[in-house]
Scaffold this motif. Structure first.
Motif, PDB file in Angstrom:
ATOM      1  N   LEU A 191       0.833  -1.212   0.000  1.00  0.00           N
ATOM      2  CA  LEU A 191       0.000   0.000   0.000  1.00  0.00           C
ATOM      3  C   LEU A 191       0.862   1.255   0.000  1.00  0.00           C
ATOM      4  O   LEU A 191       0.527   2.251  -0.665  1.00  0.00           O
ATOM      5  N   SER A 192       1.944   1.217   0.729  1.00  0.00           N
ATOM      6  CA  SER A 192       2.780   2.414   0.812  1.00  0.00           C
ATOM      7  C   SER A 192       3.544   2.691  -0.489  1.00  0.00           C
ATOM      8  O   SER A 192       3.817   3.844  -0.830  1.00  0.00           O
TER       9      SER A 192
ATOM     10  N   ILE B 249      -5.103   1.682  -6.631  1.00  0.00           N
ATOM     11  CA  ILE B 249      -4.684   0.452  -5.953  1.00  0.00           C
ATOM     12  C   ILE B 249      -5.451  -0.762  -6.464  1.00  0.00           C
ATOM     13  O   ILE B 249      -5.000  -1.890  -6.309  1.00  0.00           O
ATOM     14  N   LEU B 250      -6.603  -0.537  -7.109  1.00  0.00           N
ATOM     15  CA  LEU B 250      -7.369  -1.659  -7.651  1.00  0.00           C
ATOM     16  C   LEU B 250      -6.711  -2.251  -8.888  1.00  0.00           C
ATOM     17  O   LEU B 250      -7.026  -3.360  -9.287  1.00  0.00           O
ATOM     18  N   ASP B 251      -5.782  -1.511  -9.470  1.00  0.00           N
ATOM     19  CA  ASP B 251      -5.073  -2.002 -10.643  1.00  0.00           C
ATOM     20  C   ASP B 251      -3.821  -2.798 -10.269  1.00  0.00           C
ATOM     21  O   ASP B 251      -3.199  -3.409 -11.135  1.00  0.00           O
ATOM     22  N   ASP B 252      -3.466  -2.785  -8.999  1.00  0.00           N
ATOM     23  CA  ASP B 252      -2.253  -3.482  -8.536  1.00  0.00           C
ATOM     24  C   ASP B 252      -2.597  -4.948  -8.259  1.00  0.00           C
ATOM     25  O   ASP B 252      -3.162  -5.307  -7.225  1.00  0.00           O
ATOM     26  N   ASP B 253      -2.243  -5.825  -9.213  1.00  0.00           N
ATOM     27  CA  ASP B 253      -2.583  -7.250  -9.113  1.00  0.00           C
ATOM     28  C   ASP B 253      -1.918  -7.920  -7.912  1.00  0.00           C
ATOM     29  O   ASP B 253      -2.518  -8.786  -7.253  1.00  0.00           O
ATOM     30  N   GLU B 254      -0.688  -7.564  -7.626  1.00  0.00           N
ATOM     31  CA  GLU B 254       0.027  -8.169  -6.496  1.00  0.00           C
ATOM     32  C   GLU B 254      -0.665  -7.816  -5.186  1.00  0.00           C
ATOM     33  O   GLU B 254      -0.826  -8.668  -4.307  1.00  0.00           O
TER      34      GLU B 254
END
Length: 165
Positions: free
Chosen positions: A7-8, A14-19
């Protein structure tokens, strides 16, 4: 910690961050598993406590018998019995008592009966003949006392006899 780190360092949506999404999904699965285990442990803890509580009457009776045996030294100084010796008798009673299937009340009764039988036999092996009847009476009185069946006035009358005026 990994979620906080992702998150940082996340940039943009953040919804596009698959990891990050994958880590959150794994975290949720792990959380559900932990909750299930905690519930199972709570159930097991309740069962253990119920089982422990069921055996309290046996423990009370056996501990009362220990004090009868320990007080025999007041009758004869050579009558000395250790707690370790007494515990060995208790363990032997557990090992050798009848084990009725799926009937806790019968098991408890078998444990109590076997313990008293062993305690009586083992102690009588070391008593002078003249003290065996007294020991039997003391065990009986203590058993009745534990079961709240002993009337102290009647006990006194039996032991001392009535007074004449």
């Amino acid at each position: 910690d990994k979620i906080l780190y992702l998150l940082s360092v996340s940039t943009g949506n953040i919804l596009d961050d698959d990891e990050l999404i994958s880590t959150l999904a794994n975290s949720k699965v792990t959380s559900v598993k932990i909750e299930e285990r905690v519930k199972e442990q709570e159930k097991t803890g309740v069962l253990v406590q119920q089982t422990r509580d069921a055996y309290i009457p046996v423990a009370v009776r056996c501990s009362a018998m220990f004090f009868v045996v320990a007080d025999l030294c007041k009758v004869e100084p050579t009558y000395q019995y250790s707690l370790e010796w007494f515990i060995e008798i208790y363990i032997l009673a557990i090992k050798t008592a009848e084990k009725p299937e799926r009937n806790l009340q019968k098991r408890l009764k078998c444990l109590q009966d076997r313990f008293i039988q062993l305690a009586f036999q083992k102690v009588c092996d070391s008593l002078f003949e003249k003290h065996k009847l007294m020991y039997s009476l003391l065990l009986t009185f203590k058993s009745m006392e534990v079961d709240s069946e002993l009337n102290q006035e009647e006990k006194g009358l039996l032991l001392v006899g009535g007074t004449t005026g």
